[in-house]
Design an enzyme around this catalytic site. Structure first.
Site, short mmCIF file in Angstrom:
data_model
loop_
_atom_site.label_atom_id
_atom_site.label_comp_id
_atom_site.label_asym_id
_atom_site.label_seq_id
_atom_site.Cartn_x
_atom_site.Cartn_y
_atom_site.Cartn_z
N THR A 169 0.87 -1.18 0.00
CA THR A 169 0.00 0.00 0.00
C THR A 169 0.90 1.23 0.00
O THR A 169 1.63 1.45 0.97
CB THR A 169 -0.90 0.02 1.26
OG1 THR A 169 -1.62 -1.20 1.32
CG2 THR A 169 -1.86 1.20 1.21
N LYS A 201 -7.54 1.15 -2.44
CA LYS A 201 -7.07 0.65 -1.13
C LYS A 201 -7.23 1.74 -0.06
O LYS A 201 -7.58 1.44 1.09
CB LYS A 201 -5.61 0.21 -1.26
CG LYS A 201 -4.91 -0.12 0.02
CD LYS A 201 -5.40 -1.41 0.68
CE LYS A 201 -4.75 -1.56 2.05
NZ LYS A 201 -5.07 -2.81 2.70
N LYS A 253 0.74 4.75 8.57
CA LYS A 253 1.27 5.08 7.23
C LYS A 253 0.12 5.19 6.23
O LYS A 253 0.03 6.12 5.46
CB LYS A 253 2.30 4.01 6.85
CG LYS A 253 2.87 4.08 5.46
CD LYS A 253 2.15 3.23 4.45
CE LYS A 253 2.10 1.77 4.78
NZ LYS A 253 1.42 0.95 3.76
#
Ligand code: NAP
Length: 297
Positions: free
Chosen positions: A97, A172, A240
């Site tokens: 990701t 995502k 993150k």
């Protein structure tokens, strides 16, 4: 196309994914920064390489499963990186990701040397990686996506083409927005139930059968009740992702008030030293606010 797959990044997700590719009969060359993590794969028949460059030299499809955008940039475009060994016509699939912008930038650099890239992040957690039941959202060239379907099908149960490069990563990020708010909801429900004196196992039993059920409730709820904070997905990695979500939302001028609050709640957990614990440790931040512990230590 006869696949010779290179797999880079054998962490919580990458290792079981690489194992599933071997089990599905693919020939694999692997590399991991911490070399000891390659042993299990080599024992299963994979070849170990000394650098991402060597992986690329020995493969025609190179998969990366790394932490963040700078890591993927370094491993693909940096010194001794994939780009130094990759052959024209090969395909790079990044399943980490990362930032949609960085995904597009890397795809452009690879296109300059005749290499197609797909951004193909996943959802379904460590358990999905182990059981090959991940959902995979793919951005890039459609024909390249079709060519790689047998690989995706060995890793997941739902594989969806989302459009050009970057669209897999945007998908995502939307997934992460929905996941973290769901997780916050699970924590709030559990802390209220605990302080009211309910039996939490009974609560889970009845609520997983109704409208409140979710991946978070059924997979992470039991861990919260048991006090099992071991990571399937680390809080540091989740933060993150939320950074990427909020950066992308700022670029598009989209307010995401709920996501911003959950990011701050995870910060409470980080301040408590829980960055390397699983995201279920969000319950610890709720416990701090409520002045009440779910599990007695
Ligand atoms: P992880 O266990 O921390 O693994 C990260 C991997 O990346 C390790 O193999 C690590 O190597 C490698 N790495 C990181 N920085 C590197 C660098 N600069 N150069 C070379 N290698 C580097 O993380 P994970 O949970 O597997 O997550 C991997 C990706 O999948 C992340 O993008 C995450 O957001 C995504 N993801 C995770 C989950 C989940 O539930 N865990 C679910 C969906 C998606 P070392 O072994 O040397 O540290």
């Amino acid at each position: 196309m006869e696949f010779k797959i290179g797999f880079i990044g054998l962490g919580i997700m990458g290792k079981p994914m690489a194992k599933n590719l071997i089990k599905a009969g693919f020939k694999l060359t692997v590399w991991n920064r911490t070399a000891s993590k390659m042993k299990e794969l080599i024992d299963m028949g994979a070849e170990g390489a000394n650098s991402p460059k060597e992986v690329a030299e020995k493969s025609n499809v190179i998969i990366t499963m790394l932490t963040d955008s700078p890591d993927v940039e370094e491993v693909i475009l940096g010194p001794s990186g994939v780009i130094e060994g990759v052959k024209k016509g090969s395909i790079v699939i990044d399943m980490s990701t990362i930032s949609p912008k960085v995904a597009k930038k890397i795809a452009k650099k690879l296109a300059e040397v005749g290499v197609e890239m797909l951004d193909a992040p996943v959802t379904g957690g460590e358990i999905g990686a182990i059981n090959a039941t991940l959902s995979i959202m793919v951005g890039g060239n459609y024909e390249t996506f079709e060519k790689c379907l047998p690989i995706f099908q060995a890793l997941g149960k739902r594989v969806t083409y989302m459009g050009p490069n970057g669209n897999g990563q945007i998908t995502k990020l939307c997934n992460q927005i929905m996941c973290v708010m769901n997780l916050q909801g699970v924590c709030e429900g559990l802390i209220l139930a605990a302080k009211a004196g309910l039996d939490l196992n009974k609560l889970l039993d009845v609520l997983t059968g109704g409208a409140a059920n979710s991946w978070m409730l059924s997979n992470l709820g039991p861990k919260m009740i048991k006090g099992d904070m071991e990571p399937g997905f680390k809080i540091a990695t989740q933060q993150k992702d939320l950074r990427l979500v909020l950066e992308t939302a700022a670029e598009l001028n989209v307010p995401l008030p709920g996501t911003a609050i959950v990011q701050q709640m995870f910060r409470v957990a980080e301040a408590e030293g829980l960055s390397e614990k699983g995201t279920q440790a969000l319950i610890k931040a709720m416990e701090k606010l409520a002045g009440y512990k779910l599990t007695k230590e």
